[in-house]
Write a protein that holds these residues in place. Structure first.
Motif, PDB file in Angstrom:
ATOM      1  N   TYR A 224      43.292  36.140  35.164  1.00 39.80           N
ATOM      2  CA  TYR A 224      43.644  37.065  34.277  1.00 39.80           C
ATOM      3  C   TYR A 224      44.870  37.866  35.239  1.00 39.80           C
ATOM      4  CZ  TYR A 224      44.636  41.342  31.180  1.00 39.80           C
ATOM      5  OH  TYR A 224      45.278  42.246  30.424  1.00 39.80           O
ATOM      6  N   ILE A 225      44.587  38.562  36.278  1.00 41.94           N
ATOM      7  CA  ILE A 225      45.739  38.965  37.072  1.00 41.94           C
ATOM      8  C   ILE A 225      46.832  37.929  37.271  1.00 41.94           C
ATOM      9  CG2 ILE A 225      46.037  39.968  39.388  1.00 41.94           C
ATOM     10  CD1 ILE A 225      43.252  41.104  39.332  1.00 41.94           C
ATOM     11  N   ASP A 226      46.263  37.204  37.817  1.00 42.70           N
ATOM     12  CA  ASP A 226      47.418  35.821  37.839  1.00 42.70           C
ATOM     13  C   ASP A 226      48.439  35.534  36.690  1.00 42.70           C
ATOM     14  OD1 ASP A 226      48.754  34.504  39.997  1.00 42.70           O
ATOM     15  OD2 ASP A 226      47.604  32.526  39.039  1.00 42.70           O
ATOM     16  N   GLN A 227      47.941  35.451  35.686  1.00 42.67           N
ATOM     17  CA  GLN A 227      48.714  35.345  34.292  1.00 42.67           C
ATOM     18  C   GLN A 227      49.489  36.560  33.826  1.00 42.67           C
ATOM     19  OE1 GLN A 227      45.789  33.469  31.782  1.00 42.67           O
ATOM     20  NE2 GLN A 227      46.062  31.418  32.719  1.00 42.67           N
TER      21      GLN A 227
ATOM     22  N   VAL B 250      39.826  47.064  34.106  1.00 46.62           N
ATOM     23  CA  VAL B 250      40.092  47.674  32.737  1.00 46.62           C
ATOM     24  C   VAL B 250      41.540  47.801  32.848  1.00 46.62           C
ATOM     25  CG1 VAL B 250      39.703  49.312  30.764  1.00 46.62           C
ATOM     26  CG2 VAL B 250      37.949  48.883  32.762  1.00 46.62           C
ATOM     27  N   HIS B 251      42.276  46.926  32.143  1.00 49.74           N
ATOM     28  CA  HIS B 251      43.707  46.900  32.001  1.00 49.74           C
ATOM     29  C   HIS B 251      44.304  47.244  30.365  1.00 49.74           C
ATOM     30  CE1 HIS B 251      47.585  44.410  31.735  1.00 49.74           C
ATOM     31  NE2 HIS B 251      47.863  45.738  32.294  1.00 49.74           N
ATOM     32  N   ASN B 252      44.825  48.365  30.580  1.00 49.45           N
ATOM     33  CA  ASN B 252      45.353  48.839  29.371  1.00 49.45           C
ATOM     34  C   ASN B 252      44.193  48.991  28.293  1.00 49.45           C
ATOM     35  OD1 ASN B 252      47.881  49.604  30.409  1.00 49.45           O
ATOM     36  ND2 ASN B 252      48.782  47.814  29.791  1.00 49.45           N
ATOM     37  N   GLY B 253      42.898  49.321  28.623  1.00 50.33           N
ATOM     38  CA  GLY B 253      42.049  49.453  27.655  1.00 50.33           C
ATOM     39  C   GLY B 253      40.981  48.093  27.518  1.00 50.33           C
ATOM     40  N   LYS B 254      41.749  47.119  28.055  1.00 44.25           N
ATOM     41  CA  LYS B 254      40.900  45.572  27.917  1.00 44.25           C
ATOM     42  C   LYS B 254      40.011  45.693  29.115  1.00 44.25           C
ATOM     43  CE  LYS B 254      45.052  43.926  27.472  1.00 44.25           C
ATOM     44  NZ  LYS B 254      46.313  43.053  27.315  1.00 44.25           N
ATOM     45  N   ILE B 255      38.708  45.001  28.630  1.00 46.30           N
ATOM     46  CA  ILE B 255      37.645  45.024  29.585  1.00 46.30           C
ATOM     47  C   ILE B 255      37.518  43.579  30.149  1.00 46.30           C
ATOM     48  CG2 ILE B 255      35.222  45.872  30.168  1.00 46.30           C
ATOM     49  CD1 ILE B 255      35.886  47.341  27.706  1.00 46.30           C
ATOM     50  N   LEU B 256      37.466  43.415  31.705  1.00 45.36           N
ATOM     51  CA  LEU B 256      37.231  42.209  32.109  1.00 45.36           C
ATOM     52  C   LEU B 256      36.029  42.196  33.272  1.00 45.36           C
ATOM     53  CD1 LEU B 256      40.694  42.189  32.107  1.00 45.36           C
ATOM     54  CD2 LEU B 256      40.044  39.711  31.860  1.00 45.36           C
ATOM     55  N   ALA B 257      35.203  41.115  32.939  1.00 46.92           N
ATOM     56  CA  ALA B 257      34.107  41.048  34.072  1.00 46.92           C
ATOM     57  C   ALA B 257      34.159  39.677  34.689  1.00 46.92           C
ATOM     58  CB  ALA B 257      32.850  41.432  33.610  1.00 46.92           C
ATOM     59  N   GLU B 258      33.394  39.464  35.843  1.00 50.52           N
ATOM     60  CA  GLU B 258      33.261  38.286  36.381  1.00 50.52           C
ATOM     61  C   GLU B 258      34.708  37.910  37.243  1.00 50.52           C
ATOM     62  OE1 GLU B 258      30.633  35.976  36.435  1.00 50.52           O
ATOM     63  OE2 GLU B 258      29.729  37.805  35.947  1.00 50.52           O
TER      64      GLU B 258
ATOM     65  N   SER C 222      48.082  50.929  32.755  1.00 47.81           N
ATOM     66  CA  SER C 222      46.743  51.472  33.406  1.00 47.81           C
ATOM     67  C   SER C 222      45.880  50.471  33.919  1.00 47.81           C
ATOM     68  CB  SER C 222      46.083  52.573  32.347  1.00 47.81           C
ATOM     69  OG  SER C 222      44.610  52.708  32.511  1.00 47.81           O
ATOM     70  N   VAL C 223      45.421  50.602  35.061  1.00 43.47           N
ATOM     71  CA  VAL C 223      44.431  49.479  35.822  1.00 43.47           C
ATOM     72  C   VAL C 223      43.479  50.285  36.488  1.00 43.47           C
ATOM     73  CG1 VAL C 223      44.274  47.431  37.215  1.00 43.47           C
ATOM     74  CG2 VAL C 223      46.453  47.818  36.040  1.00 43.47           C
ATOM     75  N   LYS C 224      42.206  49.966  36.183  1.00 45.50           N
ATOM     76  CA  LYS C 224      41.185  50.400  36.804  1.00 45.50           C
ATOM     77  C   LYS C 224      40.251  49.267  37.218  1.00 45.50           C
ATOM     78  CE  LYS C 224      40.714  54.922  34.278  1.00 45.50           C
ATOM     79  NZ  LYS C 224      41.540  54.999  33.315  1.00 45.50           N
ATOM     80  N   LEU C 225      39.557  49.657  38.425  1.00 43.29           N
ATOM     81  CA  LEU C 225      38.802  48.720  38.951  1.00 43.29           C
ATOM     82  C   LEU C 225      37.501  49.077  39.440  1.00 43.29           C
ATOM     83  CD1 LEU C 225      38.174  45.835  40.209  1.00 43.29           C
ATOM     84  CD2 LEU C 225      39.083  46.774  42.183  1.00 43.29           C
ATOM     85  N   LEU C 226      36.427  48.850  38.720  1.00 44.27           N
ATOM     86  CA  LEU C 226      34.764  49.081  39.228  1.00 44.27           C
ATOM     87  C   LEU C 226      34.598  48.469  40.333  1.00 44.27           C
ATOM     88  CD1 LEU C 226      35.436  50.319  35.998  1.00 44.27           C
ATOM     89  CD2 LEU C 226      32.840  50.668  36.055  1.00 44.27           C
TER      90      LEU C 226
END
Ligand SMILES: N[C@@H](CCC(=O)N[C@@H](CS)C(=O)NCC(=O)O)C(=O)O
Length: 224
Positions: A76-79, A61-69, A7-11
């Motif tokens: 993160y995407i690259d890894q 938001v990737h599988n419920g994990k939240i990332l900003a900046e 699940s990948v969501k982008l705000l």
């Protein structure tokens, strides 16, 4: 065995270079995602809940994990999705990619825009000041197709979303070409290379609409 459903969501916000670069990385890697457009003036409860510290887009938001900046999101995407790497493997080259990305976001972009919008010492001086910053990038891209080398990478996404496809349009709105071909042949060659990539074109905001948006930003911003 069936693969785990991701699940990948982008705000994001349509004119935001920080959002556009994250979309570029997701598209390059072929990651399906749900895009949630945000109002960055009247912020949604969801945005405030997911990014209470900065209250800014993008948020991934990737599988419920939240990332900003955006720089961290790109890393993160690259890894996480390892196909089509965007960051250099070599530690020094990777550090330099982050160095120039910071320069783009903190100097070349905002400082260059501010100098032209404010033009306190006259427009000629302002243009010169902004172009002094671009000269660093002109030097960096010389002899290369992309900042990342032969293929598009992290710094291309950061600088591309910010310089030609955001701020240059702000200057265009004021009738100024801040990256003229005669002065910056290498940067112009790089911009052409970027435009040849289909997913980059998909991530570039509509030109006229963005010029209008940048005119409003220039009017609205109260520079410190
Ligand atoms: N350092 C952040 C900058 C993000 C940013 O400035 N986002 C803008 C949109 S272009 C925003 O959400 N602004 C809302 C605000 O400043 O309140 C990043 O790299 O993601």
């Amino acid at each position: 065995m069936a693969e785990k459903e991701e699940s990948v969501k982008l705000l994001g916000f349509w004119a935001s270079p920080f959002t556009r670069r994250v979309e570029m990385a997701l598209k390059l890697k072929g990651v399906p995602y749900e895009y949630l457009e945000q109002d960055i003036v009247n912020k949604s409860p969801l945005l405030l809940q997911l990014n209470p510290v900065y209250q800014k887009v993008p948020v991934l938001v990737h599988n419920g994990k939240i990332l900003a900046e955006s720089h961290l999101i790109l890393e993160y995407i690259d890894q996480t999705w390892k196909n089509h790497p965007i960051l250099p493997q070599d530690p020094y080259e990777k550090a330099m990619a982050f160095f120039w990305a910071k320069f783009v976001d903190e100097q070349a972009g905002p400082v260059g825009f501010k100098s032209v919008v404010k033009a306190e010492k006259g427009i000629e001086v302002a243009i010169e000041e902004a172009q002094e910053l671009f000269a660093f990038l002109e030097k960096e891209i010389t002899g290369k197709n992309f900042f990342g080398g032969e293929t598009i990478g992290f710094l291309d996404m950061v600088a591309g979303s910010m310089i030609p496809f955001c701020l240059a349009r702000g200057w265009e709105g004021m009738g100024i070409d801040l990256i003229p071909e005669e002065k910056f042949p290498e940067l112009n060659r790089w911009i052409k290379n970027l435009k040849e990539i289909e997913f980059v074109r998909e991530c570039i905001p509509h030109r006229e609409k963005q010029i209008e948006h940048m005119k409003n930003v220039a009017k609205r911003i109260k520079w410190a």
